[in-house]
Structures are given as structure tokens and as C-alpha cells.
Design an enzyme around this catalytic site. Structure first.
Site, PDB file in Angstrom:
ATOM      1  N   GLU A  45      -1.425  -1.315  -4.675  1.00  0.00           N
ATOM      2  CA  GLU A  45      -2.621  -0.492  -4.838  1.00  0.00           C
ATOM      3  C   GLU A  45      -2.417   0.468  -5.997  1.00  0.00           C
ATOM      4  OE1 GLU A  45      -5.492   1.171  -1.695  1.00  0.00           O
ATOM      5  OE2 GLU A  45      -4.116   2.829  -2.134  1.00  0.00           O
ATOM      6  N   ASP A  83       0.871  -1.174   0.000  1.00  0.00           N
ATOM      7  CA  ASP A  83       0.000   0.000   0.000  1.00  0.00           C
ATOM      8  C   ASP A  83       0.910   1.226   0.000  1.00  0.00           C
ATOM      9  OD1 ASP A  83      -2.220   1.681   0.224  1.00  0.00           O
ATOM     10  OD2 ASP A  83      -2.206   1.577   2.410  1.00  0.00           O
ATOM     11  N   ASP A 139      -2.561   0.934   7.200  1.00  0.00           N
ATOM     12  CA  ASP A 139      -1.777   0.745   5.975  1.00  0.00           C
ATOM     13  C   ASP A 139      -1.351  -0.714   5.822  1.00  0.00           C
ATOM     14  OD1 ASP A 139      -1.191   3.800   5.268  1.00  0.00           O
ATOM     15  OD2 ASP A 139      -0.885   3.510   7.418  1.00  0.00           O
TER      16      ASP A 139
END
Length: 161
Positions: A72, A9, A144
Site C-alpha cells: 500500500e 498493508d 489489515d
């Protein structure tokens, strides 16, 4: 044996990571190998922060030895933040290229859809799905790291589909 999938992420201040050992089919059990964050100091120069991400990601890859990576996909919200995330994401993609690691990209909506069946699900629903799928006592923290684990799960689900 299974496949090791690393979820990432991206962010300039914090890069979340989550590593899974995934079985070859739905019959086996998933194992959460590791999760956490790579963090950079807020007051540091941008180049120093990006270098920290670069070096720490190489070390993480050495430790986890992933077969594949899920990242992501960048989406736009606040322009200033988007630029910083894009810079960090560029470093991630460079490291993956240097290490010759295959990767896939998912938007937040795709992760939500894969884990909850609803592309607009709240963050808590996704985190609870991660906890349930991995049979964890608690939701991985910080957010996260939980997001990165969700990315790795999404990649595994996609492979099984």
C-alpha cells in the site's frame, strides 16, 4: 503453476499480509495461501518494533516464497500516524530490496477501483469483493489482513489488464 503474490498493508502496530497463488490467466482459480498480521507491542521502543517487523517479514517471505509483492502506497491523514507508518513501510521496502523481490505500489483508491469499480468505495465493499473473488466463506480478518489480500488481488488484476 501460477504466480505467488504477497500483499502488504504497512503499519507500526500491525502489518497486514495476504498471499495468493494466482493463475496465469483469468481461466484458472485463485488460491488464498495465507493471511494474517505481523504485530508489535505498543509499549516497546520504536527500534524494537521495527526490528520485529524486519525479522518477521523475512520469515514470512521464506514461508510464502512470493514472486512479487504489492504494498500500500502511503497517503497522509494524521501526521503522527503517518510518520509511524512511513517508518514501518521503510523497513518493508528494505526487506524487499534485500530479497530482490519486485514490488508494485497502490493507493487505497486504486485498490477500491480495481476491486469494486469505484475509487471511493467503503471498506466493507472491498472486503466483500475479496470474499467473492476468492470464494471464501467469510471476509478475512482482521481488516489489515483483508486489506493486504486486496492489494495482492489488485496486483494480479493489473497484470492481467
Amino acid at each position: 503453476m501460477g504466480q505467488r503474490i504477497l500483499g502488504l498493508d504497512p503499519g507500526l502496530a500491525i502489518v497486514g499480509f495476504g498471499a495468493l497463488l494466482c493463475p496465469d490467466s483469468r481461466q484458472g482459480s485463485l488460491e488464498l495461501l495465507d493471511f494474517g498480521v505481523i504485530s508489535t507491542p505498543a509499549g516497546a521502543e520504536i527500534g524494537d518494533r521495527l526490528e520485529t517487523i524486519y525479522q518477521d517479514l523475512h520469515q514470512l517471505i521464506d514461508l510464502v516464497q512470493p514472486d512479487a509483492v504489492a504494498v500500500e502506497k502511503l497517503f497522509f491523514y494524521r501526521m503522527g500516524n503517518t510518520i509511524a507508518v512511513a517508518q514501518a513501510r521503510g523497513v518493508l521496502m528494505l526487506v524487499l530490496r534485500q530479497r530482490r523481490l519486485p514490488y508494485c505500489e497502490f493507493t487505497p483508491a486504486q485498490v477500491k477501483q480495481a476491486l469494486t469499480g469505484y475509487g471511493n468505495a467503503p471498506k466493507l465493499a472491498v472486503q466483500q469483493a475479496v470474499q467473492r473473488e476468492l470464494q471464501l466463506d467469510a471476509i478475512p480478518r482482521p481488516d489489515d489482513a483483508a486489506d493486504a489480500v486486496a492489494l495482492a488481488l489488485t496486483a494480479w488484476f493489473q497484470q492481467l489488464a
